[in-house]
Structure formats: C-alpha cells, structure tokens
Scaffold this motif. Structure first.
Motif, mmCIF file in Angstrom:
data_model
loop_
_atom_site.group_PDB
_atom_site.id
_atom_site.type_symbol
_atom_site.label_atom_id
_atom_site.label_comp_id
_atom_site.label_asym_id
_atom_site.label_seq_id
_atom_site.Cartn_x
_atom_site.Cartn_y
_atom_site.Cartn_z
ATOM 1 N N UNK A 26 22.125 -9.565 20.351
ATOM 2 C CA UNK A 26 22.314 -9.062 21.633
ATOM 3 C C UNK A 26 21.393 -8.134 22.087
ATOM 4 N N UNK A 27 20.373 -7.750 21.080
ATOM 5 C CA UNK A 27 19.034 -6.731 21.609
ATOM 6 C C UNK A 27 18.423 -7.510 22.649
ATOM 7 N N UNK A 28 18.217 -8.857 22.585
ATOM 8 C CA UNK A 28 17.389 -9.668 23.626
ATOM 9 C C UNK A 28 18.046 -9.891 24.979
ATOM 10 N N UNK A 98 5.371 -8.866 26.089
ATOM 11 C CA UNK A 98 6.587 -9.629 25.877
ATOM 12 C C UNK A 98 7.735 -9.381 24.804
ATOM 13 N N UNK A 99 7.147 -9.208 23.863
ATOM 14 C CA UNK A 99 7.671 -8.926 22.580
ATOM 15 C C UNK A 99 8.325 -7.650 22.435
ATOM 16 N N UNK A 100 7.724 -6.649 23.195
ATOM 17 C CA UNK A 100 8.332 -5.089 23.269
ATOM 18 C C UNK A 100 9.292 -5.294 24.183
ATOM 19 N N UNK A 101 9.057 -5.914 25.278
ATOM 20 C CA UNK A 101 10.461 -6.055 26.347
ATOM 21 C C UNK A 101 11.460 -6.693 25.671
ATOM 22 N N UNK A 102 11.204 -7.794 24.932
ATOM 23 C CA UNK A 102 12.478 -8.414 24.033
ATOM 24 C C UNK A 102 13.253 -7.525 23.284
ATOM 25 N N UNK A 103 12.537 -6.522 22.673
ATOM 26 C CA UNK A 103 13.014 -5.659 21.674
ATOM 27 C C UNK A 103 13.857 -4.610 22.423
ATOM 28 N N UNK A 104 13.670 -4.440 23.736
ATOM 29 C CA UNK A 104 14.274 -3.512 24.471
ATOM 30 C C UNK A 104 14.337 -1.947 23.757
ATOM 31 N N UNK A 105 13.173 -1.666 23.793
ATOM 32 C CA UNK A 105 13.073 -0.080 23.134
ATOM 33 C C UNK A 105 12.161 0.657 24.129
ATOM 34 N N UNK A 158 11.488 -11.496 17.487
ATOM 35 C CA UNK A 158 11.054 -11.320 18.911
ATOM 36 C C UNK A 158 9.737 -12.079 19.260
ATOM 37 N N UNK A 159 8.989 -11.810 18.345
ATOM 38 C CA UNK A 159 7.439 -12.606 18.545
ATOM 39 C C UNK A 159 7.478 -14.031 18.533
ATOM 40 N N UNK A 160 8.154 -14.272 17.593
ATOM 41 C CA UNK A 160 8.461 -15.879 17.204
ATOM 42 C C UNK A 160 9.221 -16.585 18.550
ATOM 43 N N UNK A 161 10.056 -15.787 19.277
ATOM 44 C CA UNK A 161 10.843 -16.367 20.156
ATOM 45 C C UNK A 161 9.822 -16.529 21.552
#
Length: 188
Positions: A26-28, A98-105, A158-161
């Motif tokens: 759900x973090x993503x 993009x990875x940072x955005x996916x991690x929602x931090x 997240x990076x893999x996605x």
C-alpha cells in the motif's frame, strides 16, 4: 546542446506505476501523483554524507528538463574523491526520482556513490569484488542510495517496479544500486 532521448515514455512510466500500485504494498498507492497533477513536475531530493551537501530541486516541468537543474545534479553526484564530474544520465535521474515518489517519503536519499572516475572505480575494485570493472558509475549512469525510513528491500522493490534499468540489492551494506543500463537485477 542536442536533446538526448531518455528511452522513457510518459505512458511507459505510468504503466509501470499502475502495475506497482496494483501488486505492491500500500505504500505505493500514490505512485500516479509522480506524473500527473501539480504542473507535471519531477523532483529529486538527496544529501551526501561525504560532502555535507543537500539537493532538493525540480529538474523537469511539463515535459521539459531544466538544464540548470541537471547541471546541479551532475555537480552534486560528482566523484567527491577526485572532485571530477560527468554528466549524469537523465534516465538515471528519472529512475531515482520515480523510485523516491513510489516510496512516498519526504526524507531525501543519502547518496553513497554517483559518478566515479576510473581512478576511484579501480581503487574500489581493489577493495571489493562487488565493484564492476566497467561500472556504469563511470559513465554517469548509476547511483547507490539509501533511506533511513525504508528498508533496502522496500527501495529495491520500488526500483524494480520501474522496469527501467539495473537494480542491485546490497542488504549488508544497506544500499540499493540503480542504473539506466539494461534491465537486470542482482542481490535478490
């Protein structure tokens, strides 16, 4: 200066984010926000424990890269040992953002390694077999990053996605490698 193709399309990144939001934790859930709304911007947030520098800037707005921002990123990601720079590939910056955005931090990445001069890469290879002889760091196409608020596994997933380059998981050293080379993984 000529515009270099990034190899990414808006639709391709949105597709990767859509898949992530369906199958990932759900973090993503806020992944779509990276590419829509708010003026359509891309932002990168990092700090360097080696130099004490911080970077928090928008480098892409409404489909256009901001040259001055890319220059700042290149300088920030320089080889701190030799004080040399190489232009950081836009695709790598996009993967990192993009990875940072996916991690929602809100926490910035800690940059461990961006560009590496051949001298620095050779020195690191003498110390560790994990350092590639022809590392993409020497081309300005890779970054080694960590976050305090997310595990190596979370950053790695997240990076893999993004399905946009190489992703290495270094659990014992507490960082994730991201690059814009061929899609591949290691350390899983």
């Amino acid at each position: 200066m000529t515009e270099k193709s990034t190899g990414f399309t808006r639709r391709g990144l949105l597709r990767a984010f859509a898949v992530t939001s369906v199958v990932a934790a759900p973090t993503y859930a806020n992944a779509f926000g990276f590419l829509r709304g708010g003026g359509d911007i891309r932002r990168v947030k990092m700090y360097s424990g080696r130099t004490g520098e911080h970077l928090d800037l928008i480098y892409w707005v409404d489909g256009k890269y901001i040259p001055e921002a890319l220059d700042e990123i290149t300088y920030f990601m320089r080889d701190w040992r030799t004080h040399t720079t190489k232009t950081i590939d836009r695709r790598t910056i996009d993967i990192v953002a993009a990875t940072h955005a996916l991690l929602d931090v809100s926490e910035p990445y800690m940059l461990l390694s961006g560009y590496r001069s051949p001298q620095t890469n050779a020195m690191l290879r003498r110390r560790s077999r994990a350092v590639a002889k022809h590392s993409l760091h020497m081309k300005g196409e890779a970054a080694d990053l960590r976050l305090k608020d997310r595990s190596v596994s979370q950053i790695y997933r997240a990076a893999l996605s993004c399905r946009a380059g190489g992703v290495g998981k270094y659990t014992h050293s507490d960082f994730v490698h991201m690059d814009c080379g061929p899609v591949r993984t290691w350390g899983a």
